[in-house]
Design an enzyme around this catalytic site. Structure first.
Site, PDB file in Angstrom:
ATOM      1  N   HIS A   1       0.836  -1.212   0.000  1.00  0.00           N
ATOM      2  CA  HIS A   1       0.000   0.000   0.000  1.00  0.00           C
ATOM      3  C   HIS A   1       0.862   1.249   0.000  1.00  0.00           C
ATOM      4  O   HIS A   1       1.940   1.270   0.584  1.00  0.00           O
ATOM      5  CB  HIS A   1      -0.928   0.009   1.223  1.00  0.00           C
ATOM      6  CG  HIS A   1      -2.100  -0.911   1.079  1.00  0.00           C
ATOM      7  ND1 HIS A   1      -2.001  -2.282   1.193  1.00  0.00           N
ATOM      8  CD2 HIS A   1      -3.406  -0.661   0.775  1.00  0.00           C
ATOM      9  CE1 HIS A   1      -3.189  -2.841   1.001  1.00  0.00           C
ATOM     10  NE2 HIS A   1      -4.053  -1.880   0.739  1.00  0.00           N
ATOM     11  N   PRO A   2       0.373   2.300  -0.638  1.00  0.00           N
ATOM     12  CA  PRO A   2       1.158   3.544  -0.709  1.00  0.00           C
ATOM     13  C   PRO A   2       0.974   4.354   0.573  1.00  0.00           C
ATOM     14  O   PRO A   2       0.004   4.162   1.307  1.00  0.00           O
ATOM     15  CB  PRO A   2       0.521   4.278  -1.871  1.00  0.00           C
ATOM     16  CG  PRO A   2      -0.920   3.869  -1.813  1.00  0.00           C
ATOM     17  CD  PRO A   2      -0.908   2.418  -1.347  1.00  0.00           C
TER      18      PRO A   2
ATOM     19  N   SER B   1      -6.371   3.961  -5.727  1.00  0.00           N
ATOM     20  CA  SER B   1      -5.765   4.749  -4.659  1.00  0.00           C
ATOM     21  C   SER B   1      -5.845   6.238  -4.948  1.00  0.00           C
ATOM     22  O   SER B   1      -6.075   7.051  -4.054  1.00  0.00           O
ATOM     23  CB  SER B   1      -4.303   4.329  -4.446  1.00  0.00           C
ATOM     24  OG  SER B   1      -4.239   3.129  -3.688  1.00  0.00           O
TER      25      SER B   1
ATOM     26  N   ALA C   1      -8.117   7.877  -6.634  1.00  0.00           N
ATOM     27  CA  ALA C   1      -9.475   8.365  -6.379  1.00  0.00           C
ATOM     28  C   ALA C   1      -9.773   8.382  -4.885  1.00  0.00           C
ATOM     29  O   ALA C   1     -10.392   9.313  -4.355  1.00  0.00           O
ATOM     30  CB  ALA C   1     -10.493   7.481  -7.112  1.00  0.00           C
TER      31      ALA C   1
ATOM     32  N   VAL D   1      -9.714   5.309   3.383  1.00  0.00           N
ATOM     33  CA  VAL D   1      -9.822   6.766   3.323  1.00  0.00           C
ATOM     34  C   VAL D   1     -11.240   7.252   3.027  1.00  0.00           C
ATOM     35  O   VAL D   1     -11.664   8.298   3.502  1.00  0.00           O
ATOM     36  CB  VAL D   1      -8.814   7.299   2.277  1.00  0.00           C
ATOM     37  CG1 VAL D   1      -9.084   8.754   1.966  1.00  0.00           C
ATOM     38  CG2 VAL D   1      -7.396   7.110   2.798  1.00  0.00           C
TER      39      VAL D   1
END
Lengths: 295, 295, 295, 295
Positions: free
Chosen positions: C70-71, C87, C89, C126
């Site tokens: 994951h970033p 990611s 969006a 998020v």
């Protein structure tokens, strides 16, 4: 032909139609007779409109005969059991079949005064009223002049006919006669709907009279599974909604005064539009509550 | 010596003091006798404290005799008119002099059960109660054990004495016995106090009973000129405040439904602390209202 | 295969399935690979459950590799434009693509501290959050131990996957991810819904930040035609609903103060459950208002 | 003669009186001169009335000279520091001594337009206003005709004089110039006043401007020890009261959402009558609040 459908009425023979709807207007099958030519109606609204048009097109003495064919409210015919089935059920809906001596005397006095002044019985669409609102209306209408009362009486006859049609005939449309009375209890102490609260609706008056209309409980949304009154006019009159909130908060484990500041919460209000939507919610904590006419 | 003053009591001779305060404790002038040596008191609080100390210092059988000297509530002595003047007024304050047959039977049953179990009469400071709360308390205290009831009965005797002193003797201080019940009507439709609103306070129960406590009107501040109850304990119990708001809005020229959605607004609540301050305001428009326990 | 349907996925060949869902778990097509054998799923819930089970069944180092894939939030990959489309969006949904210098510095500091402590990037779903709640959560989770964070990170990965599936795949069922934020304006001065009231929803924070989420007007029922937020999680955070009531009452011809006592009414509140139903109504007169969490 | 008393002014010699009150009317000692003969006044109201009568009795050109003697708001004299002490303090009370460039430009544009149209400066009793309400009034009054503005300007001069007298002269009576802004926080979750709640009052506008007027805390009665504004006019304008309720409920141990549904509660309202009593209470639970203009 126990269950009438609009399609059936539109398709049946002339005589069957008139037999089926001959009593929609009290003792006046000529109205159904006059409307039959306008078939097919296609909707309950069109059927009602055609019957209303037939009455309006009738000569004045025939209209007057229609009015005169109506029974007194709580009158001799009612006591003698000689009302039509529709009239019997209608008068019972407002409790006119179980009046006190005093109320009966009031009705007789008003009936006599009304007939004396206008030569017709006092006609009102009883399903839209409570005992109290009928008596109040009676007094008011006694003060009118004859022309106004003739017109008002016809309007009430049309409302009676509409409710009878709506109950009797199955159709895709419904006549716009149904009001609604609903409630909702929000626990603003806990921030959630208040479930399982006993709710009772009473009709008040005249005087100290108090009649239970319905008793129920709130569901997990804080609402009642069915509207308190729905699918029919909400009788014009004064009501009290009574909510038992003390036991609810006690069960929730909320610290309460002893006795609790709020236990049984009555909300008194009146309905003025029988076809209106009355949403009367309760927002409540152990120490405060509020209500309003919602929608 | 019709009006007693604390200064006078502090200065008078021994016998006059005892005569003046001999009935503060029911049929027990020995309490005043025992307190007289502690003069001068200087304050009502000190006088009360001295009398309480005298009782607490007395031997158990004397304390018990004091308890036994109290009459039954709504008992034979009351019916025979042989109560002390103080007891007569006290029992009347909670309506014990005008019980229904059914209530009378309830009191007799409870009196007998209580005497049977504890050997003393049921003693409660009646001025802090309503009929309903007395009956409720009666049932509860019947479940106690003898030691607890002896202690509770003494506490109630001290409260009775305090209220008798407070009524009888003028002094610079007052005993902290007074609660307060007040209201306030705000017209949140117009953004101002609602003046000249009829307000009635009813005491409710037991059962459907309903007794008018006071009737008044709001003044230009939306308050009542006097608290609804003030300068005395607010009797523990259930109440209904009834506000006539329909006529107020009509007079203000506000367009209303017919009948108005809100006309007579009852607010039901209970008092649990006889010495508490209960402010129960009404915020009202023709279509909404709210209330809360304020301060 | 632009539009995915669950039926299609259940019926298609192995490779197409894996291609279609390979990015539901970030850079980890092995999850789709592991789930494919469980077909047919029949429901989105079963599909999600199968993928979750595949992750849970994987050895610890493979789980860890999934987390590491994951970033960072607002990290280098985001600035370099090298995030996956999902990611990108997702991070934009919480405004992480348009941070102030100060906010950016805060994210970098927290990212570094988190990686330093746990060896994995900070992972959070998020779409269930606002900028403010992410920063708050970041600080809190930094205080956890490694085992707790591994578990929490996986839970967040499953939530991310669920939202991606729900957006991507048409099916008869929906995953239970949608919250709702709605309002209702009642004019308790006039006793009716308040229509045509401008309503704006702002997301607040961090600091004085204020972002318009949606602007609309009430309809004739006093509601908005669409929920303010619906069909998706309601991001956890603080909001302000702003109602322009002054012009409404002026247009209704209600006498008002100049300037009106109430004109623009802000209601500030926070959302804690992204999947909750938040109904935040306004009951308002020109001189009063109230609100509550309804349902 | 640093402290003036009405008795002293009634008794002193002619010249001292005129010196003491020569600046009540801006640069116009002739008003005090004309009033001196009416001594003794006996009350501040009579003194003010006599000065007003003197102005009204003066010929038109003298009245005009009085108006012309007033400085521009935020004008050259203000920047040059050549205002009278009274004018300096008055202009500062509404923040006219710390305008933004943009606001300054607005004042200059309006000052010029007003002088151009009416030949007199724009006069307003600044202590009854906020920056925002002055600008709004300015625009409105620019639309009047000359006669109306002459009359309005005189009325404002009389208000300015009244406030100056009221501040300067000790007397048994006070001029009826004081408004009041107060609040009260009731915790309707717990049924008691909410104590120790941080409360801040901000003045809003023009634009996004926001100026802290006062910061305080509620006391044990849920009120503030001092009114938020008292003993002086409440400047006409828009305000926000901000209550920090989240920490209060947390400290009370009430279970709250995380973040709490209500934390910082702003109440926005406007003051239209500078001499009015504005009571703006907050009734609050963790999930609901209401407010109203009380009294």
């Amino acid at each position: 032909m126990t269950t009438l459908t609009l399609d059936g009425l539109d398709a049946t023979d002339h005589a069957t139609f008139v037999t089926a709807l001959g009593d929609i207007f009290e003792h006046s099958p000529w109205v159904a007779e006059a409307a039959v030519a306008a078939r097919p109606f296609g909707s309950l609204a069109a059927l009602h409109e055609a019957m209303v048009a037939a009455v309006r097109a009738a000569p004045a003495d025939r209209q007057r005969a229609l009015l005169v064919a109506h029974p007194d409210l709580a009158g001799k015919a009612a006591r003698a059991g000689s009302l039509t089935a529709s009239s019997t059920a209608e008068q019972a809906s407002a409790g006119l079949d179980r009046l006190s001596e005093e109320e009966l005397a009031a009705f007789h006095r008003l009936n006599d005064a009304y007939r004396e002044k206008f030569g017709i019985p006092f006609i009102v669409c009883v399903r839209r009223h409570t005992k109290g609102s009928i008596l109040r209306l009676f007094e008011r209408r006694l003060a009118n002049d004859a022309a106004a009362e003739h017109a008002t009486a016809l309007d009430e006859v049309f409302r009676i006919a509409a409710l009878r049609l709506d109950q009797r005939v199955q159709a895709a449309d419904r006549l716009p006669l149904a009001g609604r009375l609903s409630t909702h209890v929000l626990d603003t102490h806990g921030g959630s709907p208040a479930k399982d609260i006993p709710v009772a609706l009473y009709e008040l008056g005249p005087g100290d009279a108090r009649r239970l209309v319905v008793e129920t409980r709130t569901n997990r949304d804080g609402r009642t599974d069915q509207p308190l009154i729905g699918g029919r006019p909400v009788p014009i009159g004064t009501y009290e909604l009574v909510f038992e909130v003390g036991a609810y908060f006690a069960k929730r484990g909320v610290p309460l005064a002893d006795p609790p500041f709020l236990d049984v919460v009555p909300i008194r209000f009146a309905v003025a539009e029988a076809e209106g939507h009355y949403h009367v919610p309760l927002l409540v904590t152990p120490w405060s509550f509020s209500t309003y006419r919602g929608s």
